[in-house]
Design a protein around this motif. Structure first.
Motif, mmCIF file in Angstrom:
data_model
loop_
_atom_site.group_PDB
_atom_site.id
_atom_site.type_symbol
_atom_site.label_atom_id
_atom_site.label_comp_id
_atom_site.label_asym_id
_atom_site.label_seq_id
_atom_site.Cartn_x
_atom_site.Cartn_y
_atom_site.Cartn_z
ATOM 1 N N ARG A 170 33.616 83.344 14.886
ATOM 2 C CA ARG A 170 34.718 84.224 15.261
ATOM 3 C C ARG A 170 34.139 85.394 16.040
ATOM 4 N NH1 ARG A 170 39.850 84.856 11.856
ATOM 5 N NH2 ARG A 170 41.098 86.323 13.049
ATOM 6 N N THR A 260 37.600 80.723 19.395
ATOM 7 C CA THR A 260 36.773 81.778 18.810
ATOM 8 C C THR A 260 36.744 83.016 19.713
ATOM 9 O OG1 THR A 260 34.816 80.718 19.800
ATOM 10 C CG2 THR A 260 35.343 80.145 17.537
ATOM 11 N N SER A 263 40.095 84.850 19.259
ATOM 12 C CA SER A 263 40.553 85.033 17.883
ATOM 13 C C SER A 263 40.738 86.494 17.499
ATOM 14 C CB SER A 263 39.571 84.366 16.916
ATOM 15 O OG SER A 263 38.274 84.951 17.050
ATOM 16 N N VAL A 282 40.129 80.641 11.755
ATOM 17 C CA VAL A 282 41.062 81.101 12.791
ATOM 18 C C VAL A 282 42.375 80.323 12.718
ATOM 19 C CG1 VAL A 282 41.407 81.360 15.283
ATOM 20 C CG2 VAL A 282 39.142 81.742 14.278
#
Length: 831
Positions: A170, A260, A263, A282
């Motif tokens: 993330r 990612t 996110s 996520v």
């Protein structure tokens, strides 16, 4: 025998280690090899590390331990029984190993393969029984084969499942100059040429939603996919990185991706049914319970292993494992599909995606849809209704990767693909309408593309990239509508799928925090890419002259237009006598009835139809008998309600046939569907072969009842003959399940028994549990039962014929009940 038995009395641990070794070598190892090469098998099931570790534990330890326990229990009951179970286990495992070895040596016929495996299994068993060194050697392999699961879990394609590291997947909120809504739609297996008309533009008549999007977006008509399969083609779209051999399909393997990256700044509306590129941190995922997942996985693994074992000659009889990602056994007969939907519904994901599109919120949304359409099986019409069942594509050579040389059969698959593409267009139209009604479309960055295409050329790969198929597989649609854009344009820039992620970043005014091979498709200052490439298996196909690629696409379009008038899938030009389609039967020359049997499978479904139902059986199928095994082909015409709606040809060899008719050919209630053989006699002459009107007296044990009228038969041995008269022995529990026609209710049941095989047999006859007869019968016996007091209700009737049994003896060890000449259901037609 005593000597052999004494040799089996080696320490039990020796035999246990031997079974462990043989099971891992004969069962676990070949399964692991197949699954390591197809990790989407686990991705499609949203497999967790627990799932994977349990799977390995079951196949490497639990199942062989179960066999060892059976041997131990049998040995405790009786030494002879224990030795027999041990010998059976060792012999079968050795035979399984031999089957796989024979296949590697090119033995693909069933009889020699099974005979060779049996001899090898017996030989290996004899060696195991007689030679102590052989037992010791196999036992010593026991601990060593623990390397089999360890090596499997260590494979790069599997390691990401077993050892995920999602806590780092993330990114913090990116520095972006703009945060418009983002809509990225990836259709599956959509070749660009399928959308194009003779002028090289989007066919506005057949695909209005795609044409409408082109009016408001930039269409990159020289865009190409970078791989020939979803697992390798989809990740580059969200990573900007060219696929490598054995590319994984999970965020843990491709952590640098749009999910990612965005996110920290965007909410997620993500539907990705096959890949798992958006990490669970996520995109939380709903999954079935562990027991349900493992049970479904076990069924699929069993089918995969049967493919591993089965000689090529028998593989066609197994559910296909190369045309879906899971639930290989989900296919059902038509008469079941008629009343219930398939477990796998590829319409459901897009529906959830559309329902989740909203315009408000405190953060912008990244809307991502990977739609498993128009990927085969080809079963959906433009309306979204299913017109067929999801079976293996006819015409594919063994293995499912290459078409045979029957142009007509390949063309029929192409036709079904184009019909399903109509549904994809309608689906896109609904997505765009929802975006506009939610006040998202104008503000959004909207990108629509496909992961890869497909080829429909006889004797060419279906999905593999070669010089002949590159334009079919690589050329894909790519539309980019930037925020506020209202006027469409066309760009011939050499664009690849790896350019999509950088394009999104550039529109947002950000920079991807990882190196990519792609660049923004909107950056005119970037030097043109000098070539195109696509990964196909282990090989990379390179196009050295990308500027000439559009000409190759036009060649594909020309081939399509040579097969279908104006690209319309319901106007196949190569069909026999296409001028007959649309004409009323009364206008045509009708000859004498055709003598040879031409079967229309499941004809019963046309006796009571709802054209608005979710499933409308518009793909008609059958077989012509008498010409199978030859190169002779019959030309057939299919008429629905007195109008010819399609013409077709039987296939060479098996004489199977199919025809796809428009859904609007059907009306509510009974439909008159007729099949004709077309003969040429100074013009076409139609000779009727079958009608859909169910005969008022139908023999439920006949082949006609099974193939045409959906009767399910069990408890019957194969047909035998007394002179020229056929009959069927029951096993004492014959069961016949027949659909009922509300317009022709059953009034009587007639049973003819040709022999009982012994002086007397006790017989019970029931219909839907209501007893019609109970008592002894002998020899030849015939009886007609009125159904006045046992009239079956509902949509089907179950007839049971229950009798005691006997064993004929000599070389026939069957348990026989009674010999049936016929079981005839008599109906009263309302006509």
């Amino acid at each position: 025998m005593a000597t052999v038995m004494s040799r089996l009395r080696a320490p039990f641990v020796v035999h246990g280690l031997g079974i462990l070794a043989l099971f891992n070598l004969a069962v676990a190892h070949p399964l692991y090899e197949v699954l390591a090469g197809s990790p989407e098998f686990f991705v499609a099931r949203r497999a967790s590390p627990v799932d994977l570790w349990l799977f390995v534990a079951v196949f490497s330890v639990v199942l062989p331990a179960g066999i060892i326990a059976l041997v131990w229990i049998a040995d405790r009951m009786s030494k002879t029984a224990g030795h027999a179970v041990l010998a059976l286990a060792v012999g079968l495992l050795c035979a399984a190993l031999a089957l796989q070895a024979l296949e590697q040596l090119g033995v693909d016929r069933a009889r020699p393969a099974f005979a060779g495996a049996a001899m090898a299994g017996i030989g290996a068993l004899i060696a195991y029984l007689r030679v102590s060194a052989a037992r010791t050697y196999v036992a010593l392999l026991g601990p060593a084969v623990l390397a089999v699961p360890i090596l499997f879990l260590a494979r790069p394609s599997i390691r990401v499942f077993a050892f995920p590291h999602e806590e780092s997947l993330r990114y913090p909120p990116a520095t972006l100059n703009a945060t418009p809504p983002i809509v990225l739609i990836v259709f599956d297996q959509l070749p660009l040429a399928s959308l194009l008309d003779a002028d090289g533009l989007i066919d506005r008549e057949l695909y209005p939603a795609f044409a409408g999007l082109a009016d408001e977006a930039t269409w990159f008509r020289n865009a190409t996919a970078v791989a020939a399969s979803t697992g390798s083609a989809l990740p580059p779209i969200v990573t900007g990185i060219h696929p490598r051999r054995n590319t994984r399909r999970m965020a843990a393997a491709d952590p640098n991706n749009l999910f990612t990256y965005l996110s920290g700044s965007y909410r997620m509306n993500v539907v990705e049914p096959i890949t798992s590129l958006c990490p669970a941190s996520v995109c939380p995922q709903e999954r079935e319970g562990l027991a349900t997942r493992l049970w479904a996985l076990g069924i699929d693994v069993t089918i995969v292993y049967l493919h591993v074992l089965a000689p090529r000659e028998l593989e066609a009889a197994l559910p296909p494992v190369d045309q879906n990602w899971k639930n290989f056994a989900a296919d059902q007969p038509w008469h079941r599909r008629w009343v219930e939907q398939r477990d796998l519904d590829r319409r459901e994901g897009p529906r959830r995606f559309i329902d989740a599109i909203e315009g408000g919120g405190d953060r912008p949304t990244f809307h991502f849809l990977h739609a498993l359409l128009p990927h085969e099986p080809y079963i959906y019409a433009r309306t979204g209704q299913a017109f067929g069942k999801g079976t293996a594509l006819p015409g594919l050579a063994p293995g499912g990767y290459r078409w045979g040389n029957d142009e007509w059969i390949v063309g029929q698959n192409y036709q079904a693909h184009l019909v399903q593409l109509g549904y994809v267009d309608a689906l896109l139209g609904r997505i765009l309408a929802r975006l506009k009604s939610a006040d998202v479309f104008d503000r959004a960055l909207v990108i629509v593309t496909s992961d890869h295409g497909a080829s429909f050329q006889p004797d060419r790969p279906f999905k593999g990239v070669t010089a002949d198929t590159a334009a079919d597989i690589m050329a894909v649609p790519l539309f980019v509508k930037t925020p506020g854009q209202r006027a469409g344009s066309i760009s011939d820039r050499n664009v690849e799928a790896v350019d999509i992620a950088p394009t999104i970043a550039s529109v947002l005014g950000g920079t991807l925090p990882w190196s990519t091979q792609g660049t923004s498709a909107l950056d005119a200052a970037t030097a043109p890419r000098p070539e195109k490439s696509a990964l196909a298996g282990a090989e990379r196909h390179v196009v050295r002259d990308p500027e000439a690629f559009p000409a190759a696409v036009r060649t594909v379009v020309a081939r399509k237009l040579a097969l279908f008038r104006d690209g319309d899938p319901h106007a196949p030009l190569r069909a026999p006598h296409p001028d007959l389609v649309g004409r009323d039967i009364s206008e045509l020359r009708i000859g004498a009835r055709w003598d040879g049997p031409v079967v229309l499978k499941d004809a019963f479904v046309f006796t009571s139809m709802d054209p608005t139902a979710d499933f409308v059986p518009a793909r008609l199928e059958g077989q012509a008998y008498g010409v199978e095994g030859t190169t002779e082909r019959l030309a057939l015409a299919v008429a629905v309600n007195n109008r010819v709606r399609a013409t077709t040809l039987t296939a060479k060899g098996d004489a199977m046939w199919s025809a796809l008719v428009p859904l609007d050919a059907f009306r509510p209630g009974r439909n008159d569907v007729r099949v004709f053989v077309i003969e040429d006699a100074d013009g076409p002459v139609l000779r009727a072969v079958v009608e859909t009107r169910r005969p008022p007296e139908l023999d439920l044990i006949s082949g006609q009842a099974k193939h045409m009228w959906g009767v399910r038969q069990s408890g019957l041995y194969p047909r035998e003959f007394s002179g020229t008269r056929p009959f069927y022995w029951t096993d004492g529990t014959a069961r016949l399940v027949t659909p009922l026609d509300s317009q022709a209710p059953p009034v009587a049941l007639k049973i003819d028994v040709s022999m009982t095989g012994r002086p007397e047999a006790n017989l019970r006859v029931l219909i839907n549990g209501c007893e019609l007869f109970r008592g002894p019968i002998s020899g030849t016996w015939s009886q007609t039962f009125s159904l006045e007091s046992c009239r079956p209700g509902g949509t089907e009737a179950t007839i049971e014929l229950l009798s005691d049994t006997f064993t004929p003896g000599e070389h026939d060890a069957r348990r026989l009940g009674v010999a049936l000449d016929s079981v005839t259901l008599v109906t009263r037609s309302s006509q």
